[in-house]
Design a protein around this motif. Structure first.
Motif, PDB file in Angstrom:
ATOM      1  N   ASN A 218       2.007  -8.121   5.172  1.00  0.00           N
ATOM      2  CA  ASN A 218       3.176  -8.278   4.319  1.00  0.00           C
ATOM      3  C   ASN A 218       2.839  -9.193   3.148  1.00  0.00           C
ATOM      4  O   ASN A 218       2.677 -10.398   3.323  1.00  0.00           O
ATOM      5  CB  ASN A 218       4.312  -8.871   5.159  1.00  0.00           C
ATOM      6  CG  ASN A 218       5.621  -8.949   4.412  1.00  0.00           C
ATOM      7  OD1 ASN A 218       5.738  -8.507   3.281  1.00  0.00           O
ATOM      8  ND2 ASN A 218       6.613  -9.515   5.048  1.00  0.00           N
ATOM      9  N   LEU A 219       2.746  -8.632   1.955  1.00  0.00           N
ATOM     10  CA  LEU A 219       2.447  -9.416   0.763  1.00  0.00           C
ATOM     11  C   LEU A 219       3.734  -9.789   0.045  1.00  0.00           C
ATOM     12  O   LEU A 219       4.828  -9.367   0.431  1.00  0.00           O
ATOM     13  CB  LEU A 219       1.487  -8.647  -0.147  1.00  0.00           C
ATOM     14  CG  LEU A 219       0.135  -8.289   0.496  1.00  0.00           C
ATOM     15  CD1 LEU A 219      -0.795  -7.658  -0.534  1.00  0.00           C
ATOM     16  CD2 LEU A 219      -0.524  -9.490   1.139  1.00  0.00           C
ATOM     17  N   ASN A 220       3.628 -10.603  -1.014  1.00  0.00           N
ATOM     18  CA  ASN A 220       4.793 -11.211  -1.651  1.00  0.00           C
ATOM     19  C   ASN A 220       5.453 -10.384  -2.739  1.00  0.00           C
ATOM     20  O   ASN A 220       6.581 -10.673  -3.126  1.00  0.00           O
ATOM     21  CB  ASN A 220       4.406 -12.572  -2.229  1.00  0.00           C
ATOM     22  CG  ASN A 220       4.017 -13.539  -1.136  1.00  0.00           C
ATOM     23  OD1 ASN A 220       4.703 -13.671  -0.140  1.00  0.00           O
ATOM     24  ND2 ASN A 220       2.891 -14.210  -1.320  1.00  0.00           N
ATOM     25  N   ASN A 221       4.749  -9.385  -3.273  1.00  0.00           N
ATOM     26  CA  ASN A 221       5.340  -8.552  -4.326  1.00  0.00           C
ATOM     27  C   ASN A 221       4.485  -7.300  -4.526  1.00  0.00           C
ATOM     28  O   ASN A 221       3.386  -7.194  -3.977  1.00  0.00           O
ATOM     29  CB  ASN A 221       5.508  -9.341  -5.637  1.00  0.00           C
ATOM     30  CG  ASN A 221       4.224  -9.977  -6.106  1.00  0.00           C
ATOM     31  OD1 ASN A 221       3.204  -9.303  -6.275  1.00  0.00           O
ATOM     32  ND2 ASN A 221       4.250 -11.298  -6.305  1.00  0.00           N
ATOM     33  N   LYS A 222       5.017  -6.386  -5.313  1.00  0.00           N
ATOM     34  CA  LYS A 222       4.305  -5.124  -5.569  1.00  0.00           C
ATOM     35  C   LYS A 222       2.976  -5.362  -6.268  1.00  0.00           C
ATOM     36  O   LYS A 222       1.994  -4.666  -5.983  1.00  0.00           O
ATOM     37  CB  LYS A 222       5.169  -4.191  -6.424  1.00  0.00           C
ATOM     38  CG  LYS A 222       6.370  -3.619  -5.714  1.00  0.00           C
ATOM     39  CD  LYS A 222       7.153  -2.696  -6.637  1.00  0.00           C
ATOM     40  CE  LYS A 222       8.383  -2.141  -5.964  1.00  0.00           C
ATOM     41  NZ  LYS A 222       9.119  -1.219  -6.846  1.00  0.00           N
ATOM     42  N   GLU A 223       2.941  -6.333  -7.170  1.00  0.00           N
ATOM     43  CA  GLU A 223       1.710  -6.603  -7.905  1.00  0.00           C
ATOM     44  C   GLU A 223       0.594  -7.024  -6.954  1.00  0.00           C
ATOM     45  O   GLU A 223      -0.562  -6.623  -7.132  1.00  0.00           O
ATOM     46  CB  GLU A 223       1.948  -7.670  -8.974  1.00  0.00           C
ATOM     47  CG  GLU A 223       2.845  -7.208 -10.109  1.00  0.00           C
ATOM     48  CD  GLU A 223       4.337  -7.162  -9.746  1.00  0.00           C
ATOM     49  OE1 GLU A 223       4.777  -7.877  -8.804  1.00  0.00           O
ATOM     50  OE2 GLU A 223       5.067  -6.386 -10.390  1.00  0.00           O
ATOM     51  N   GLU A 224       0.911  -7.840  -5.952  1.00  0.00           N
ATOM     52  CA  GLU A 224      -0.104  -8.252  -4.979  1.00  0.00           C
ATOM     53  C   GLU A 224      -0.619  -7.055  -4.181  1.00  0.00           C
ATOM     54  O   GLU A 224      -1.812  -6.964  -3.893  1.00  0.00           O
ATOM     55  CB  GLU A 224       0.437  -9.320  -4.029  1.00  0.00           C
ATOM     56  CG  GLU A 224       0.572 -10.680  -4.653  1.00  0.00           C
ATOM     57  CD  GLU A 224       1.021 -11.738  -3.667  1.00  0.00           C
ATOM     58  OE1 GLU A 224       1.093 -11.468  -2.436  1.00  0.00           O
ATOM     59  OE2 GLU A 224       1.306 -12.862  -4.119  1.00  0.00           O
ATOM     60  N   VAL A 225       0.276  -6.145  -3.828  1.00  0.00           N
ATOM     61  CA  VAL A 225      -0.135  -4.934  -3.108  1.00  0.00           C
ATOM     62  C   VAL A 225      -1.105  -4.134  -3.978  1.00  0.00           C
ATOM     63  O   VAL A 225      -2.179  -3.729  -3.529  1.00  0.00           O
ATOM     64  CB  VAL A 225       1.083  -4.078  -2.701  1.00  0.00           C
ATOM     65  CG1 VAL A 225       0.650  -2.725  -2.160  1.00  0.00           C
ATOM     66  CG2 VAL A 225       1.951  -4.819  -1.694  1.00  0.00           C
TER      67      VAL A 225
END
Length: 128
Positions: free
Chosen positions: A73-80
């Motif tokens: 589980n990452l913090n935002n779409k950009e991190e994904v």
């Protein structure tokens, strides 16, 4: 007892410990913290993510076998998207590229050498 649990540490079954550890380091960016082929178990980590990698001999009395599925589980779409680019660029096996799903997760899926899956996601259901 504190009401909160610590982060879970999944056990990932592998068939070749040395090959798996090489893959996790070179392709997925994990560090080897301890252990290895001699004991049948190794601890790896990247930031706050910890994983135990185990071989068939270590798992024998439990019977767990690949594949397993781990959600990151990452913090935002950009991190994904950024992690996808890093793993893809390192030659990791990518099963599906990043996509925003109808169930409100932006996710991609990668695999290790034994078919264990990593679903890397961000839950955007609360975004405005």
């Amino acid at each position: 007892m504190k009401p909160d649990f610590p982060a879970a540490v999944p056990e990932v079954p592998v068939t070749d410990m040395n090959a798996a550890l090489d893959y996790y380091r070179a392709k997925l960016g994990f560090a080897l913290d301890w252990g290895g082929a001699d004991g049948g178990i190794a601890g790896i980590s990247k930031g706050d993510c910890r994983i135990f990698v185990t071989d068939a001999g270590f798992r024998q009395h439990y019977g767990n076998a690949p594949p397993v599925l781990i959600w990151l589980n990452l913090n935002n779409k950009e991190e994904v998207n950024e992690l996808y680019e890093i793993w893809h660029g390192a030659g990791a096996t990518i099963i599906s590229p990043p996509e925003s799903k109808p169930w409100k997760l932006h996710e991609f899926t990668a695999s290790d050498l034994d078919g264990n899956l990593f679903r890397v996601f961000y839950d955007f259901s609360q975004d405005s």
